[in-house]
Scaffold this active site. Structure first.
Site, PDB file in Angstrom:
ATOM      1  N   HIS A  43       0.882  -1.299   0.185  1.00  0.00           N
ATOM      2  CA  HIS A  43       0.064  -0.086  -0.052  1.00  0.00           C
ATOM      3  C   HIS A  43       0.830   1.112  -0.045  1.00  0.00           C
ATOM      4  O   HIS A  43       1.175   1.840   0.915  1.00  0.00           O
ATOM      5  CB  HIS A  43      -1.010  -0.100   1.082  1.00  0.00           C
ATOM      6  CG  HIS A  43      -2.143   1.131   1.206  1.00  0.00           C
ATOM      7  ND1 HIS A  43      -3.203   0.894   1.710  1.00  0.00           N
ATOM      8  CD2 HIS A  43      -2.131   2.547   0.851  1.00  0.00           C
ATOM      9  CE1 HIS A  43      -3.877   1.990   1.600  1.00  0.00           C
ATOM     10  NE2 HIS A  43      -3.246   2.770   0.955  1.00  0.00           N
ATOM     11  N   GLU A  70      -2.515  -1.739  -3.160  1.00  0.00           N
ATOM     12  CA  GLU A  70      -3.666  -0.837  -2.783  1.00  0.00           C
ATOM     13  C   GLU A  70      -3.373   0.601  -2.632  1.00  0.00           C
ATOM     14  O   GLU A  70      -2.085   1.167  -2.598  1.00  0.00           O
ATOM     15  CB  GLU A  70      -3.963  -1.225  -1.156  1.00  0.00           C
ATOM     16  CG  GLU A  70      -4.439  -2.621  -0.800  1.00  0.00           C
ATOM     17  CD  GLU A  70      -4.533  -3.059   0.385  1.00  0.00           C
ATOM     18  OE1 GLU A  70      -5.225  -3.992   0.641  1.00  0.00           O
ATOM     19  OE2 GLU A  70      -4.234  -2.158   1.317  1.00  0.00           O
ATOM     20  N   HIS A 190      -8.223  -5.649   7.323  1.00  0.00           N
ATOM     21  CA  HIS A 190      -8.057  -4.489   8.336  1.00  0.00           C
ATOM     22  C   HIS A 190      -8.347  -5.202   9.724  1.00  0.00           C
ATOM     23  O   HIS A 190      -9.501  -5.507   9.767  1.00  0.00           O
ATOM     24  CB  HIS A 190      -8.687  -3.254   7.943  1.00  0.00           C
ATOM     25  CG  HIS A 190      -8.061  -2.206   8.626  1.00  0.00           C
ATOM     26  ND1 HIS A 190      -7.300  -1.365   7.965  1.00  0.00           N
ATOM     27  CD2 HIS A 190      -8.287  -1.448   9.930  1.00  0.00           C
ATOM     28  CE1 HIS A 190      -6.985  -0.406   8.743  1.00  0.00           C
ATOM     29  NE2 HIS A 190      -7.532  -0.464  10.070  1.00  0.00           N
TER      30      HIS A 190
END
Length: 237
Positions: A43, A70, A190
């Site tokens: 990410h 991401e 998450h």
């Protein structure tokens, strides 16, 4: 079996804290795949405070499973994804100053924007996923953007599970059911951990992939990276 994609942002954070190349991100990624992980997630953020854009370029030649990138689809991010051409791109609406992702997309408000961005990636045959809260309207909106998958934002599930509120899984069950009916693949991520992953997986039908980084790396400090990856794979069967 649900696939495990390991987010290696924390490895890059540790490396960057000393300004050198220890730990060696590319070596760790290769080891993670050797240990059985079925994907690698990164990410990169605009300030490159953990994963650097150059890391993404190097990883495309290292990752042998699936690379998932991401991020918020700002111009710089879009250009990077088109250059690297990962197996999957996950669109996340994180602010520039966000410590970590903290909300899913409003897929109704941002429908046209998401549709345009997804169209760019799909022209290059890059699988697209949208980070969403477990709300039926947001899942339905995601289906109208042309996305291939959604990634359910699971922070609230993790909090509820930790507090013993087992019915906290219900919105995720309903969201996943709707996604499947609409032809969307289902990812999740998450704050998933060794403690809460099995209950989530057992209750979410058609779960294709989970992306786990922070908890997995923290658990590995005590139990070892190879051992922890295999513990996740066992829970995801």
């Amino acid at each position: 079996m649900t696939k495990l994609s390991v987010n290696v942002n924390k490895i890059a954070t540790l490396r960057n804290s000393r300004g050198g190349n220890v730990p060696n991100l590319l070596k760790v990624v290769a080891d993670i795949e050797d240990f059985g992980a079925q994907g690698i997630t990164i990410h990169p953020r605009p300030d490159e405070r953990h994963i650097k854009y150059d890391d993404a370029r190097k990883l495309r030649n290292i990752v042998t499973t699936e690379l998932n990138i991401e991020g918020n689809p700002v111009e710089k991010f879009i250009d990077l994804v088109l250059e690297v051409q990962p197996a999957q791109v996950t669109l996340v609406p994180d602010a520039v100053d966000a410590i970590t992702s903290n909300a899913g997309w409003d897929t109704i408000k941002h429908k046209d924007f998401l549709k345009d961005v997804i169209g760019i990636f799909k022209e290059k045959n890059i699988r697209t996923s949208i980070f969403v809260d477990p709300e039926i309207s947001m899942v339905t909106g995601a289906a109208k953007t042309g996305a291939d998958r959604i990634e359910l934002y699971t922070e609230q599930y993790a909090r509820d599970y930790e507090a013993g509120k087992m019915n906290g899984i219900q919105p995720f069950i309903e969201a996943a059911k709707t996604a499947h009916e609409l032809g969307l693949g289902i990812n999740a991520g998450h704050d998933l951990s060794l403690n809460n992953i099995k209950y989530f997986k057992d209750n979410i039908s058609n779960l294709l992939e989970v992306s786990i980084g922070h908890a997995l790396i923290c658990e590995s400090l005590y139990l070892g990276l190879e051992n922890v990856i295999n513990m996740y794979l066992h829970r995801l069967k």
